[in-house]
Design a protein around this motif. Structure first.
Motif, mmCIF file in Angstrom:
data_model
loop_
_atom_site.group_PDB
_atom_site.id
_atom_site.type_symbol
_atom_site.label_atom_id
_atom_site.label_comp_id
_atom_site.label_asym_id
_atom_site.label_seq_id
_atom_site.Cartn_x
_atom_site.Cartn_y
_atom_site.Cartn_z
ATOM 1 N N LEU A 136 1.018 3.156 7.241
ATOM 2 C CA LEU A 136 0.581 2.323 5.953
ATOM 3 C C LEU A 136 -0.965 2.656 5.916
ATOM 4 O O LEU A 136 -1.424 2.424 4.524
ATOM 5 C CB LEU A 136 0.850 0.868 6.605
ATOM 6 C CG LEU A 136 2.087 0.354 6.419
ATOM 7 C CD1 LEU A 136 2.339 -0.893 7.245
ATOM 8 C CD2 LEU A 136 2.959 0.276 5.158
ATOM 9 N N TRP A 137 -1.759 2.819 6.732
ATOM 10 C CA TRP A 137 -3.246 3.184 6.346
ATOM 11 C C TRP A 137 -3.399 4.448 5.721
ATOM 12 O O TRP A 137 -4.310 4.553 4.695
ATOM 13 C CB TRP A 137 -4.103 3.258 7.745
ATOM 14 C CG TRP A 137 -4.649 2.025 8.313
ATOM 15 C CD1 TRP A 137 -4.071 1.327 9.287
ATOM 16 C CD2 TRP A 137 -5.579 1.125 7.523
ATOM 17 N NE1 TRP A 137 -4.729 0.153 9.570
ATOM 18 C CE2 TRP A 137 -5.720 0.007 8.561
ATOM 19 C CE3 TRP A 137 -6.313 1.310 6.558
ATOM 20 C CZ2 TRP A 137 -6.670 -0.965 8.149
ATOM 21 C CZ3 TRP A 137 -7.491 0.257 6.312
ATOM 22 C CH2 TRP A 137 -7.550 -0.734 7.145
ATOM 23 N N THR A 138 -2.504 5.477 5.997
ATOM 24 C CA THR A 138 -2.452 6.651 4.853
ATOM 25 C C THR A 138 -2.204 6.236 3.522
ATOM 26 O O THR A 138 -2.900 6.858 2.649
ATOM 27 C CB THR A 138 -1.372 7.661 5.687
ATOM 28 O OG1 THR A 138 -1.819 7.860 7.050
ATOM 29 C CG2 THR A 138 -1.360 9.034 4.669
ATOM 30 N N GLN A 139 -1.463 5.350 3.366
ATOM 31 C CA GLN A 139 -0.742 5.169 1.913
ATOM 32 C C GLN A 139 -2.085 4.503 1.292
ATOM 33 O O GLN A 139 -2.426 4.543 0.207
ATOM 34 C CB GLN A 139 0.427 4.271 1.809
ATOM 35 C CG GLN A 139 1.563 5.008 2.277
ATOM 36 C CD GLN A 139 2.812 4.143 2.441
ATOM 37 O OE1 GLN A 139 3.108 3.309 1.374
ATOM 38 N NE2 GLN A 139 3.589 4.143 3.391
ATOM 39 N N LEU A 140 -2.790 3.492 2.138
ATOM 40 C CA LEU A 140 -3.671 2.450 1.652
ATOM 41 C C LEU A 140 -5.085 3.269 1.250
ATOM 42 O O LEU A 140 -5.743 3.216 0.231
ATOM 43 C CB LEU A 140 -4.262 1.589 2.759
ATOM 44 C CG LEU A 140 -5.462 0.647 2.384
ATOM 45 C CD1 LEU A 140 -4.960 -0.220 0.985
ATOM 46 C CD2 LEU A 140 -5.662 -0.235 3.416
ATOM 47 N N ILE A 141 -5.348 4.610 1.865
ATOM 48 C CA ILE A 141 -6.629 5.298 1.445
ATOM 49 C C ILE A 141 -6.335 6.334 0.349
ATOM 50 O O ILE A 141 -7.063 6.901 0.022
ATOM 51 C CB ILE A 141 -7.093 5.860 2.787
ATOM 52 C CG1 ILE A 141 -6.162 7.039 3.545
ATOM 53 C CG2 ILE A 141 -7.742 4.813 3.696
ATOM 54 C CD1 ILE A 141 -6.882 7.535 4.587
ATOM 55 N N LYS A 142 -5.010 6.435 0.089
ATOM 56 C CA LYS A 142 -4.594 7.608 -0.778
ATOM 57 C C LYS A 142 -5.342 7.348 -2.261
ATOM 58 O O LYS A 142 -5.120 6.040 -2.564
ATOM 59 C CB LYS A 142 -2.965 7.462 -1.018
ATOM 60 C CG LYS A 142 -2.379 8.851 -1.739
ATOM 61 C CD LYS A 142 -1.128 8.862 -1.666
ATOM 62 C CE LYS A 142 -0.239 7.538 -2.166
ATOM 63 N NZ LYS A 142 1.137 7.515 -2.149
ATOM 64 N N PRO A 143 -5.699 8.195 -2.864
ATOM 65 C CA PRO A 143 -6.424 7.756 -4.119
ATOM 66 C C PRO A 143 -5.367 7.514 -5.180
ATOM 67 O O PRO A 143 -4.444 8.280 -5.147
ATOM 68 C CB PRO A 143 -7.105 9.052 -4.412
ATOM 69 C CG PRO A 143 -6.285 10.240 -3.659
ATOM 70 C CD PRO A 143 -5.990 9.495 -2.487
ATOM 71 N N GLU A 149 -1.120 -2.804 -5.714
ATOM 72 C CA GLU A 149 -0.365 -2.061 -4.166
ATOM 73 C C GLU A 149 -1.508 -2.088 -3.016
ATOM 74 O O GLU A 149 -0.714 -2.157 -1.977
ATOM 75 C CB GLU A 149 -0.390 -0.447 -4.775
ATOM 76 C CG GLU A 149 0.598 -0.412 -5.881
ATOM 77 C CD GLU A 149 0.702 1.160 -6.399
ATOM 78 O OE1 GLU A 149 1.863 1.378 -6.871
ATOM 79 O OE2 GLU A 149 -0.367 1.821 -6.225
ATOM 80 N N ASP A 150 -2.445 -2.102 -3.190
ATOM 81 C CA ASP A 150 -3.563 -2.274 -1.984
ATOM 82 C C ASP A 150 -3.292 -3.512 -1.362
ATOM 83 O O ASP A 150 -3.124 -3.707 -0.046
ATOM 84 C CB ASP A 150 -4.881 -1.872 -2.382
ATOM 85 C CG ASP A 150 -5.371 -0.738 -2.652
ATOM 86 O OD1 ASP A 150 -4.494 0.550 -2.482
ATOM 87 O OD2 ASP A 150 -6.421 -0.294 -3.186
ATOM 88 N N VAL A 151 -3.597 -4.522 -1.903
ATOM 89 C CA VAL A 151 -2.934 -6.015 -1.447
ATOM 90 C C VAL A 151 -1.773 -5.991 -0.538
ATOM 91 O O VAL A 151 -1.745 -6.429 0.269
ATOM 92 C CB VAL A 151 -3.093 -7.122 -2.661
ATOM 93 C CG1 VAL A 151 -2.511 -8.354 -2.168
ATOM 94 C CG2 VAL A 151 -4.157 -7.092 -3.468
ATOM 95 N N LYS A 156 1.128 -5.889 4.680
ATOM 96 C CA LYS A 156 1.966 -5.076 5.831
ATOM 97 C C LYS A 156 1.439 -4.692 6.882
ATOM 98 O O LYS A 156 1.936 -4.854 7.805
ATOM 99 C CB LYS A 156 2.709 -4.053 4.859
ATOM 100 C CG LYS A 156 3.653 -4.222 3.676
ATOM 101 C CD LYS A 156 4.432 -3.139 3.282
ATOM 102 C CE LYS A 156 5.345 -3.340 2.336
ATOM 103 N NZ LYS A 156 5.930 -2.028 1.614
ATOM 104 N N ILE A 157 0.163 -4.227 6.805
ATOM 105 C CA ILE A 157 -0.655 -3.837 8.066
ATOM 106 C C ILE A 157 -0.931 -4.999 8.904
ATOM 107 O O ILE A 157 -0.998 -4.893 9.996
ATOM 108 C CB ILE A 157 -2.012 -3.120 7.681
ATOM 109 C CG1 ILE A 157 -1.779 -1.831 6.930
ATOM 110 C CG2 ILE A 157 -2.959 -3.034 8.676
ATOM 111 C CD1 ILE A 157 -3.033 -1.082 6.338
ATOM 112 N N SER A 158 -1.357 -6.193 8.179
ATOM 113 C CA SER A 158 -1.407 -7.373 8.920
ATOM 114 C C SER A 158 -0.284 -7.798 9.849
ATOM 115 O O SER A 158 -0.250 -8.117 10.944
ATOM 116 C CB SER A 158 -1.920 -8.498 7.929
ATOM 117 O OG SER A 158 -2.166 -9.751 8.853
#
Length: 378
Positions: A136-143, A149-151, A156-158
């Motif tokens: 999920l973190w990999t998806q979050l930092i993807k440009p 989508e970030d929200v 999901k990470i939480s």
């Protein structure tokens, strides 16, 4: 027929007793391939105290080795085979076997330790959760992500972080006597994956029968420390610690007296000068119910006893020989020594780390009549 039944019953009882006796100790048998070392060592490493204890050792004959002994509670240990090979396992009083090849560590099998199975089950579940979180973190930092989508990804990470707590708590609810589970919770805390406040509801689920385990003991101490409200006027934290002579003392042992807890060590700078000042105060204030308890942060009992053998103290000398990790040191938030806490006869904190002059001044303000009045109001 009855005689035959009694004979069978007696054999069954003997076998049961034999099995019970076997479970009062552990037996570890290793059968490993590709072992080049000539000797194996079973050791216990305490990461908190930074100590290493050799429990047993064994010659290695064509990959075969064995250990025997007894543990009070299941214990996280290591088997050292030469300099490079280390096998981690939970040792408990049972028959444990280790098979496989040292060249394929992931295929080494450990059987016969329920604590090991419990720990590995939780580690496997935790690794799955950790991998999901990393994805999920990999998806979050993807440009190129949209704000919405970030929200969603952050939510999901939480939830993933909460799921680690949920999985662990469910396991402990089902296995409250599992020391393997306690070691996993201990590991989560030391690895800083979760905080003590997050783990507190889980720690409270462990059964009293395993409170003596070093992992549950450490977790409960950390929980107590976190809950402490260490301020002047508040109740002083309770403690349980052994005198150098062997007797056990608690806060209640000093009820009705002013108690100065003197945190020190044989290597503490200025220890002898401080002791002289305390002796003088102790002698002057003999008309006041006042005593001292010196808590030594030493690790080695024999070295401490050698340093103190020529000196007689009129007050209690205590130590758990756990260095800075002594529970009482944590309870009173001791970060440097010498350090002291003055406690009133009714168990409340009067002063944190007073100077020797201030300590004497405080004691001087309490006459016998004031002290009697205080005790009568308890």
């Amino acid at each position: 027929m009855i005689k035959a039944f009694i004979h069978i019953l007696s054999i069954f009882c003997c076998l049961t007793m034999l099995t019970s006796c076997l479970h009062n100790s552990f037996s570890i048998k290793g059968d490993l391939r590709c072992v080049s070392a000539s000797r194996a060592y079973l050791i216990h490493v305490n990461p908190v105290l930074n100590t290493v204890t050799i429990i047993d050792s064994s010659d290695i004959d064509q990959g075969h080795f064995s250990f025997k002994g007894k543990v009070n509670y299941p214990l996280a240990c290591q088997i050292k085979l030469g300099r490079k090979t280390t096998i981690n396992l939970m040792v408990e009083n049972s028959d444990i076997s280790i098979t496989g090849s040292v060249q394929l560590p992931e295929e080494i099998k450990i059987r016969g330790s329920q604590s090991e199975d419990d720990f590995n089950q939780l580690v496997a579940a935790g690794n799955i959760i950790k991998q999901k979180k990393n994805d999920l973190w990999t998806q979050l930092i993807k440009p190129g992500n949209k704000p919405e989508e970030d929200v969603i990804l952050k939510e999901k990470i939480s939830k993933i972080e909460d799921s680690l707590l949920i999985v662990t708590q469910q396991f402990v609810e089902e296995h409250p006597k599992s020391v393997g589970a306690a070691y996993y919770v201990y590991y989560l805390l030391l690895d800083r994956q979760l905080e003590i406040k997050q783990l507190e509801p889980i720690i409270k689920l462990f059964d009293e029968s395993i409170y003596g385990s070093e992992y549950v003991e450490y977790l409960r101490d950390e929980m107590t420390l976190c809950d402490n409200n260490l301020h002047v006027g508040n109740e002083a934290p309770n403690f349980k610690i052994s005198k150098l002579t062997g007797d056990t003392l608690t806060l209640d042992s000093f009820r009705g007296k002013f108690l100065f807890i003197n945190f020190t060590a044989s290597w503490c700078p200025g220890r002898e000068r401080r002791d002289r000042n305390l002796r003088a105060i102790y002698k002057i204030r003999q008309d006041t119910p006042f005593t001292i308890m010196s808590v030594y942060l030493d690790r080695n009992k024999q070295l401490l006893m050698d340093k103190l053998k020529c000196k007689k103290y009129p007050w209690a000398l205590v130590s758990s020989f756990q260095y800075w990790e002594s529970p009482i040191t944590k309870y009173y938030d001791v970060n440097s020594i010498p350090y002291g806490v003055l406690i009133s006869p009714d168990g409340k904190i009067l002063k944190m780390n007073p100077s020797m002059m201030l300590l004497d001044s405080i004691l001087q303000t309490y006459s016998k009549s004031e002290l009697l009045k205080m005790n009568n109001n308890e």
